[in-house]
Motif scaffolding. Structure first.
Motif, PDB file in Angstrom:
ATOM      1  N   VAL A 199       0.707  -1.301   0.514  1.00 33.05           N
ATOM      2  CA  VAL A 199      -0.023   0.052  -0.514  1.00 33.05           C
ATOM      3  C   VAL A 199       0.826   1.449   0.464  1.00 33.05           C
ATOM      4  N   GLU A 200       1.736   0.747   0.830  1.00 36.39           N
ATOM      5  CA  GLU A 200       3.213   2.337   1.162  1.00 36.39           C
ATOM      6  C   GLU A 200       3.626   2.595   0.047  1.00 36.39           C
ATOM      7  N   THR A 201       4.288   1.739  -1.134  1.00 31.19           N
ATOM      8  CA  THR A 201       5.152   1.833  -1.994  1.00 31.19           C
ATOM      9  C   THR A 201       3.940   2.017  -3.083  1.00 31.19           C
ATOM     10  N   THR A 202       2.797   1.588  -3.350  1.00 30.56           N
ATOM     11  CA  THR A 202       1.855   2.056  -4.585  1.00 30.56           C
ATOM     12  C   THR A 202       1.602   3.677  -4.541  1.00 30.56           C
ATOM     13  N   ALA A 203       1.235   4.127  -3.124  1.00 30.37           N
ATOM     14  CA  ALA A 203       0.923   4.863  -2.243  1.00 30.37           C
ATOM     15  C   ALA A 203       2.737   5.992  -2.924  1.00 30.37           C
ATOM     16  N   ARG A 204       3.104   6.200  -2.886  1.00 27.21           N
ATOM     17  CA  ARG A 204       4.306   6.668  -2.779  1.00 27.21           C
ATOM     18  C   ARG A 204       4.799   7.304  -3.960  1.00 27.21           C
ATOM     19  N   MET A 205       5.153   5.971  -5.013  1.00 25.59           N
ATOM     20  CA  MET A 205       5.207   5.975  -6.162  1.00 25.59           C
ATOM     21  C   MET A 205       3.510   6.449  -7.335  1.00 25.59           C
ATOM     22  N   ALA A 206       2.909   6.377  -6.923  1.00 26.45           N
ATOM     23  CA  ALA A 206       1.801   7.012  -6.916  1.00 26.45           C
ATOM     24  C   ALA A 206       1.579   8.646  -6.648  1.00 26.45           C
ATOM     25  N   GLY A 207       2.095   9.592  -6.292  1.00 27.29           N
ATOM     26  CA  GLY A 207       2.546  10.287  -6.145  1.00 27.29           C
ATOM     27  C   GLY A 207       3.231  11.345  -6.280  1.00 27.29           C
ATOM     28  N   ASN A 208       4.316  10.337  -7.166  1.00 27.88           N
ATOM     29  CA  ASN A 208       5.143  11.115  -7.759  1.00 27.88           C
ATOM     30  C   ASN A 208       5.468  10.912  -9.272  1.00 27.88           C
ATOM     31  N   LEU A 209       4.547   9.867  -9.859  1.00 24.65           N
ATOM     32  CA  LEU A 209       4.099  10.300 -10.857  1.00 24.65           C
ATOM     33  C   LEU A 209       2.778  10.997 -10.772  1.00 24.65           C
ATOM     34  N   GLY A 210       2.528  12.461 -10.168  1.00 24.02           N
ATOM     35  CA  GLY A 210       1.572  13.166  -9.868  1.00 24.02           C
ATOM     36  C   GLY A 210      -0.028  13.274 -10.073  1.00 24.02           C
ATOM     37  N   TYR A 211       0.236  11.455  -9.223  1.00 22.53           N
ATOM     38  CA  TYR A 211      -1.442  11.713  -8.555  1.00 22.53           C
ATOM     39  C   TYR A 211      -1.955  12.241  -7.340  1.00 22.53           C
ATOM     40  N   ASP A 212      -3.641  12.207  -7.749  1.00 25.40           N
ATOM     41  CA  ASP A 212      -3.984  12.573  -5.621  1.00 25.40           C
ATOM     42  C   ASP A 212      -4.319  11.746  -5.278  1.00 25.40           C
ATOM     43  N   VAL A 213      -3.448  11.299  -4.532  1.00 31.45           N
ATOM     44  CA  VAL A 213      -3.540  10.068  -3.380  1.00 31.45           C
ATOM     45  C   VAL A 213      -4.298  10.299  -2.115  1.00 31.45           C
ATOM     46  N   THR A 214      -4.783   8.976  -2.089  1.00 28.39           N
ATOM     47  CA  THR A 214      -5.633   9.674  -0.718  1.00 28.39           C
ATOM     48  C   THR A 214      -5.355   7.930  -0.522  1.00 28.39           C
ATOM     49  N   VAL A 215      -4.824   7.128   0.799  1.00 30.15           N
ATOM     50  CA  VAL A 215      -5.070   5.979   1.713  1.00 30.15           C
ATOM     51  C   VAL A 215      -6.576   5.704   2.269  1.00 30.15           C
ATOM     52  N   VAL A 216      -6.588   5.403   2.456  1.00 33.04           N
ATOM     53  CA  VAL A 216      -7.893   5.070   3.525  1.00 33.04           C
ATOM     54  C   VAL A 216      -7.249   4.193   4.823  1.00 33.04           C
ATOM     55  N   GLY A 244       5.077  13.373   4.491  1.00 30.12           N
ATOM     56  CA  GLY A 244       6.537  13.565   2.868  1.00 30.12           C
ATOM     57  C   GLY A 244       5.581  13.524   1.816  1.00 30.12           C
ATOM     58  N   GLY A 245       4.564  13.996   1.624  1.00 24.13           N
ATOM     59  CA  GLY A 245       3.475  14.885   0.361  1.00 24.13           C
ATOM     60  C   GLY A 245       3.079  13.967  -0.310  1.00 24.13           C
ATOM     61  N   PHE A 246       3.104  12.583   0.233  1.00 27.09           N
ATOM     62  CA  PHE A 246       2.980  11.178  -1.297  1.00 27.09           C
ATOM     63  C   PHE A 246       1.485  11.539  -1.217  1.00 27.09           C
ATOM     64  N   ALA A 247       0.768  11.330  -0.377  1.00 28.19           N
ATOM     65  CA  ALA A 247      -1.180  11.369  -0.165  1.00 28.19           C
ATOM     66  C   ALA A 247      -1.767  11.923   1.263  1.00 28.19           C
ATOM     67  N   ARG A 248      -2.966  11.972   1.143  1.00 27.57           N
ATOM     68  CA  ARG A 248      -3.880  12.122   1.978  1.00 27.57           C
ATOM     69  C   ARG A 248      -4.307  10.696   2.588  1.00 27.57           C
ATOM     70  N   ILE A 249      -4.367  11.074   3.998  1.00 29.52           N
ATOM     71  CA  ILE A 249      -4.678  10.261   4.543  1.00 29.52           C
ATOM     72  C   ILE A 249      -6.443  10.078   5.248  1.00 29.52           C
TER      73      ILE A 249
END
Length: 185
Positions: free
Chosen positions: A119-136, A173-178
């Motif tokens: 979950v964390e690795t996918t969220a970090r990559m998504a954030g780095n790829l420019g997606y707006d990411v939310t982790v539930v 880290g700015g990767f995702a909102r929780i």
């Protein structure tokens, strides 16, 4: 269609606590089911990701019964099924980034197992790829972790500590909102 739900590794093999160790958040599967139900009702895409371990000893190996998706996810006809053998769903097959891009999807909501791994690795990559990411967060879970780490020594973290650390790192880290399931649905 501007957002997708990424359901990471919701597989029966994670119920093998003799293999994985102690866990937290027994409500994870119910919360994932609630998210999936909402996405389907809203006619938004659900992407299911399955980990096909290369290790024959893993409960997630393709030949193991533990490779099967949990009932709440298995019952869904996903918009896309991604299989992977590494931590990030962006290194699976088919190409998740290309699929999202072809559909103009820029927002991803992530849930599943393990919080501090896939979950964390996918969220970090998504954030780095420019997606707006939310982790539930309450729709994830993980397991206690111990290791002998060079330069540090013996380290043990509980599943609860790992989930909290992941939330902190992703948010700060700015990767995702929780978020929590109730806030998202």
């Amino acid at each position: 269609m501007t957002r997708a739900l990424l359901v990471i590794d919701m597989q029966r093999g994670f119920d093998d606590l003799e293999f994985w160790g102690p866990t937290v958040n027994p409500d994870c599967e119910a919360n994932v089911a609630a998210l999936v139900e909402r996405w389907i009702a809203d006619e938004e895409p659900v992407v299911v990701v399955r980990h096909d371990s290369r290790s024959v000893d893993s409960p997630l190996h393709a030949a193991s019964p533990g490779n099967a998706l949990v009932d709440a996810v298995a019952a869904v006809e996903p918009a896309l099924l991604v299989t992977k053998n590494v931590n990030s769903a962006f290194y699976g097959d088919p190409d998740l980034h290309a699929w999202l891009g072809d559909r103009g999807i820029r927002d991803v909501v992530i849930c599943g197992i393990q919080t501090n791994m896939c979950v964390e690795t996918t969220a970090r990559m998504a954030g780095n790829l420019g997606y707006d990411v939310t982790v539930v967060l309450d729709a994830t879970r993980t397991f206690d972790l111990s290791a002998e780490v060079a330069g540090v020594g013996a380290v043990t973290r509980t599943a609860s500590e790992l989930m909290t650390t992941t939330a902190l790192v992703l948010e700060r880290g700015g990767f995702a909102r929780i978020a929590l399931t109730a806030d998202v649905i």
